[in-house]
Design an enzyme around this catalytic site. Sequence first.
Site, PDB file in Angstrom:
ATOM      1  N   GLY A  34     -11.240 -40.073 -13.208  1.00 26.02           N
ATOM      2  CA  GLY A  34     -10.038 -40.609 -12.567  1.00 26.02           C
ATOM      3  C   GLY A  34      -9.886 -42.100 -12.800  1.00 26.02           C
ATOM      4  N   ASP A  35     -10.985 -42.838 -12.664  1.00 23.92           N
ATOM      5  CA  ASP A  35     -10.945 -44.280 -12.903  1.00 23.92           C
ATOM      6  C   ASP A  35     -10.613 -44.588 -14.362  1.00 23.92           C
ATOM      7  OD1 ASP A  35     -12.048 -45.630 -10.318  1.00 23.92           O
ATOM      8  OD2 ASP A  35     -13.381 -43.946 -10.673  1.00 23.92           O
ATOM      9  N   THR A  36     -11.241 -43.850 -15.257  1.00 25.10           N
ATOM     10  CA  THR A  36     -11.039 -44.120 -16.678  1.00 25.10           C
ATOM     11  C   THR A  36      -9.616 -43.806 -17.114  1.00 25.10           C
ATOM     12  OG1 THR A  36     -13.374 -43.593 -17.066  1.00 25.10           O
ATOM     13  CG2 THR A  36     -11.929 -43.667 -18.982  1.00 25.10           C
TER      14      THR A  36
END
Length: 417
Positions: free
Chosen positions: A182-184
């Site tokens: 999700g962060d990436t």
Amino acid sequence: MPSPEKSLAASPNASSQGPLAGLKVLELGQLIAGPFAAKTLADFGADIIKIETPGAGDPLRKWRLLKDGTSVWWQVQSRNKRSVALDLKSPEAQAIVRQLALDADVLIENFRPGAMEGWGLGPDELLALNPRLIMLRISGYGQTGPYRDKPGFGVVAEAMSGLRHLTAEPGRVPVRVGVSIGDTLAALHGVIGILLAMQERQRSGKGQVIDVALYEAVFNCMESLLPEYSAFGAVRGAAGSALPGIAPSNAYLCKDGGYALVAGNGDSIFKRLMATIGRNDLGGDPALADNAGRVARVAEIDAAIGEWTLGLTVDEVLAALDKVSVPAGRIYTVADIAADPHYEARGMLDEVQMDDGSVLAVPGIVPKLSRTPGGHRRNAPQVGQDTDAVLREMGLSTEQIQALKDKGIVAGKDAIS
């Protein structure tokens, strides 16, 4: 893996003038999403000034496996960056950030909404000082909406986007993807936004704010999930290793206990696959000539492929399918990756020399540019390693810098070594 003899502190193919050379970026924030966006820009030549808290710095420095007290992940996430240690709660440190923003092209932050405004560093203040500034803001739920003030990490965003609902064997507890996807994904959407804003700035001369929410970045990758629900009321559920609505595409157990991933979902590919496994009756069945027909009988097709793979090792399955151009592969561990000749040939197994002389394998640069490739120009910095240099570039004297250090507002390498 490349031999240590060809390892350097800076990769030998690093471009001294990458496509983003001359781009000045301030990175505020920590951990994954914001720093990954900045790392991507840094790989292609941007000058990244990373603002860290004096002392401990970015918490990622202590995440996962540590070498000599520092995460080896840090060596990937913060390569090509410069570190300035500032206490952002101090008005004098905030003034330094505003001065840095005057000369910056891009500012990246991933604090909870409202934090930057509380420090006097919100877009109203910074764009008034520098109208050309492009400001990337990454947060769990975005800068607006009823959830904006809730804390949001990638794992929650992955669940809210619908991804976590799909990642499981049917009837079992949904599992998370083993990395911070999700962060990436949010970081990569942020990079896209920066490049779009830079293109528009060439016409207007003006910067703007890019608002990226973690859950929206994942949701943007959920393919037909929403329109299928809208048109048919269909709520797609977990399907294990299969890909619902596309057949055949699955992981099949082999004689040696491993799995072969086989994607035979193209019409002509399916016929070649069936001929290879000795099931021309299925390959020649008019009802299975297109994907819709195969989806209706996917259990029968999967059973036929699974019966064939159980009689062969993974290597034997892959060799047979390679001969007839059917997409297939094995499930790699990192040991498989490190030993793979294709990874090496593509420059994806880079090696860098650490400050202590040891060699560390790190992922290569993506994407590949033919004329102005990215590269590893310098190792990840120590906390505040570049504080003095950056403050001198701003015009501060040695005495002024020392006065800031004495107050604990900034920290340089000599102060924290």
